[in-house]
Design a protein around this motif. Structure first.
Motif, mmCIF file in Angstrom:
data_model
loop_
_atom_site.group_PDB
_atom_site.id
_atom_site.type_symbol
_atom_site.label_atom_id
_atom_site.label_comp_id
_atom_site.label_asym_id
_atom_site.label_seq_id
_atom_site.Cartn_x
_atom_site.Cartn_y
_atom_site.Cartn_z
ATOM 1 N N ASP A 273 0.806 -1.225 0.000
ATOM 2 C CA ASP A 273 0.000 0.000 0.000
ATOM 3 C C ASP A 273 0.840 1.275 0.000
ATOM 4 O O ASP A 273 0.317 2.371 0.157
ATOM 5 N N GLY A 274 2.139 1.118 -0.162
ATOM 6 C CA GLY A 274 3.011 2.284 -0.201
ATOM 7 C C GLY A 274 3.675 2.590 1.120
ATOM 8 O O GLY A 274 4.510 3.491 1.192
ATOM 9 N N GLY A 275 3.315 1.845 2.179
ATOM 10 C CA GLY A 275 3.984 2.042 3.463
ATOM 11 C C GLY A 275 5.433 1.596 3.388
ATOM 12 O O GLY A 275 5.805 0.761 2.561
ATOM 13 N N ILE A 276 6.235 2.152 4.250
ATOM 14 C CA ILE A 276 7.667 1.865 4.212
ATOM 15 C C ILE A 276 7.979 0.463 4.735
ATOM 16 O O ILE A 276 8.994 -0.135 4.373
ATOM 17 N N GLY A 277 7.128 -0.108 5.567
ATOM 18 C CA GLY A 277 7.388 -1.433 6.122
ATOM 19 C C GLY A 277 8.368 -1.346 7.283
ATOM 20 O O GLY A 277 8.758 -0.265 7.704
ATOM 21 N N GLY A 278 8.771 -2.480 7.780
ATOM 22 C CA GLY A 278 9.710 -2.526 8.892
ATOM 23 C C GLY A 278 11.144 -2.532 8.399
ATOM 24 O O GLY A 278 11.417 -2.586 7.205
ATOM 25 N N PHE A 279 12.075 -2.501 9.376
ATOM 26 C CA PHE A 279 13.485 -2.546 9.014
ATOM 27 C C PHE A 279 14.305 -2.802 10.260
ATOM 28 O O PHE A 279 14.161 -2.097 11.260
ATOM 29 N N GLY A 280 15.171 -3.806 10.189
ATOM 30 C CA GLY A 280 16.002 -4.171 11.330
ATOM 31 C C GLY A 280 16.927 -3.063 11.784
ATOM 32 O O GLY A 280 17.287 -2.987 12.946
ATOM 33 N N GLY A 281 17.315 -2.188 10.886
ATOM 34 C CA GLY A 281 18.194 -1.080 11.232
ATOM 35 C C GLY A 281 17.450 0.147 11.727
ATOM 36 O O GLY A 281 18.060 1.172 12.014
ATOM 37 N N GLY A 282 16.115 0.050 11.821
ATOM 38 C CA GLY A 282 15.302 1.180 12.242
ATOM 39 C C GLY A 282 14.729 1.924 11.046
ATOM 40 O O GLY A 282 15.346 1.971 9.978
ATOM 41 N N LEU A 283 13.550 2.488 11.231
ATOM 42 C CA LEU A 283 12.874 3.157 10.114
ATOM 43 C C LEU A 283 13.620 4.394 9.625
ATOM 44 O O LEU A 283 13.612 4.692 8.435
ATOM 45 N N GLU A 284 14.282 5.119 10.524
ATOM 46 C CA GLU A 284 15.049 6.289 10.075
ATOM 47 C C GLU A 284 16.194 5.865 9.167
ATOM 48 O O GLU A 284 16.499 6.535 8.178
ATOM 49 N N THR A 285 16.811 4.739 9.474
ATOM 50 C CA THR A 285 17.885 4.216 8.627
ATOM 51 C C THR A 285 17.328 3.844 7.264
ATOM 52 O O THR A 285 17.916 4.168 6.225
ATOM 53 N N LYS A 286 16.174 3.172 7.252
ATOM 54 C CA LYS A 286 15.554 2.781 5.985
ATOM 55 C C LYS A 286 15.202 4.017 5.171
ATOM 56 O O LYS A 286 15.487 4.076 3.966
ATOM 57 N N ARG A 287 14.621 5.022 5.808
ATOM 58 C CA ARG A 287 14.282 6.259 5.100
ATOM 59 C C ARG A 287 15.534 6.916 4.514
ATOM 60 O O ARG A 287 15.525 7.396 3.390
ATOM 61 N N HIS A 288 16.604 6.927 5.297
ATOM 62 C CA HIS A 288 17.842 7.548 4.821
ATOM 63 C C HIS A 288 18.373 6.813 3.588
ATOM 64 O O HIS A 288 18.772 7.444 2.606
ATOM 65 N N LEU A 289 18.388 5.485 3.621
ATOM 66 C CA LEU A 289 18.889 4.707 2.483
ATOM 67 C C LEU A 289 18.017 4.908 1.249
ATOM 68 O O LEU A 289 18.527 5.064 0.135
ATOM 69 N N LEU A 290 16.696 4.929 1.440
ATOM 70 C CA LEU A 290 15.794 5.157 0.309
ATOM 71 C C LEU A 290 15.941 6.571 -0.239
ATOM 72 O O LEU A 290 15.868 6.788 -1.455
ATOM 73 N N ALA A 291 16.185 7.541 0.624
ATOM 74 C CA ALA A 291 16.411 8.916 0.163
ATOM 75 C C ALA A 291 17.741 9.012 -0.593
ATOM 76 O O ALA A 291 17.817 9.666 -1.646
#
Length: 184
Positions: A156-174
């Motif tokens: 649905d477009g949500g970022i989902g989970g991430f073992g490194g934390g959501l801020e880390t996932k957001r940073h990598l995707l950015a």
């Protein structure tokens, strides 16, 4: 096990700074074997104990090891936006079965700057009802960033989970241009 086989299984490790915090990188004679986020002293100790147990040999701190030179260089290039694909030998010995199959598909089939849904990845490996198992495989990924589990998102477009934390996932995707850079 003979000495040469034991040398192949022994890991060398170091901690490198990155835009997402300290990363523990460990390699064997086969290749990069693990990447650990947020490698503070406590996290590092736990990760190295677990790695030594899995490999049957205590990891050795060796920041100048030739086994780590290329991973260190390529991680620096990636975080400087100068590398889109890692070109490293990988030691897959910490992951097997379905999880390995999913992670290999992720590595080969989801390029830099793109994302895939958990269910889509399950379909790609011939298990269309296994979206939740794909999520578990992402959580078990011993090689995050290189095997880009940050590129797996919710349908649905949500970022989902991430073992490194959501801020880390957001940073990598950015960093990869999938999400806008944070304003501050």
């Amino acid at each position: 096990m003979n000495a040469t086989a034991q040398d192949q299984r022994a890991a060398v490790w170091t901690v490198v700074d990155s835009d997402i915090g300290p990363l523990l990188l460990a390699a064997t004679g086969e290749g990069l074997v693990t990447v650990v986020f947020h490698a503070t002293d406590a996290v590092r100790t736990k990760a190295l104990d677990r790695l030594g147990s899995r490999l049957g040999a205590e990891p050795v701190h060796a920041p100048d090891s030739p086994l780590l030179a290329e991973p260190i260089r390529q991680f620096a290039e990636y975080f400087a936006a100068g590398r889109r694909d890692f070109e490293l030998p990988l030691d897959w010995s910490l992951i097997s079965g379905f999880n390995r199959q999913v992670l290999r598909e992720l590595l080969s089939g989801v390029p830099y700057g793109s994302v895939v849904g958990y269910g889509d990845l399950a379909r790609r490996v011939g298990q269309p009802g296994a979206a939740q198992a794909v999520g578990l495989a992402m959580g078990a990924n011993p090689l995050p960033v290189v095997v880009p589990c940050h590129r797996v998102v919710e349908r649905d477009g949500g970022i989902g989970g991430f073992g490194g934390g959501l801020e880390t996932k957001r940073h990598l995707l950015a960093l990869e241009g999938v999400l806008p850079q944070p304003l501050f």
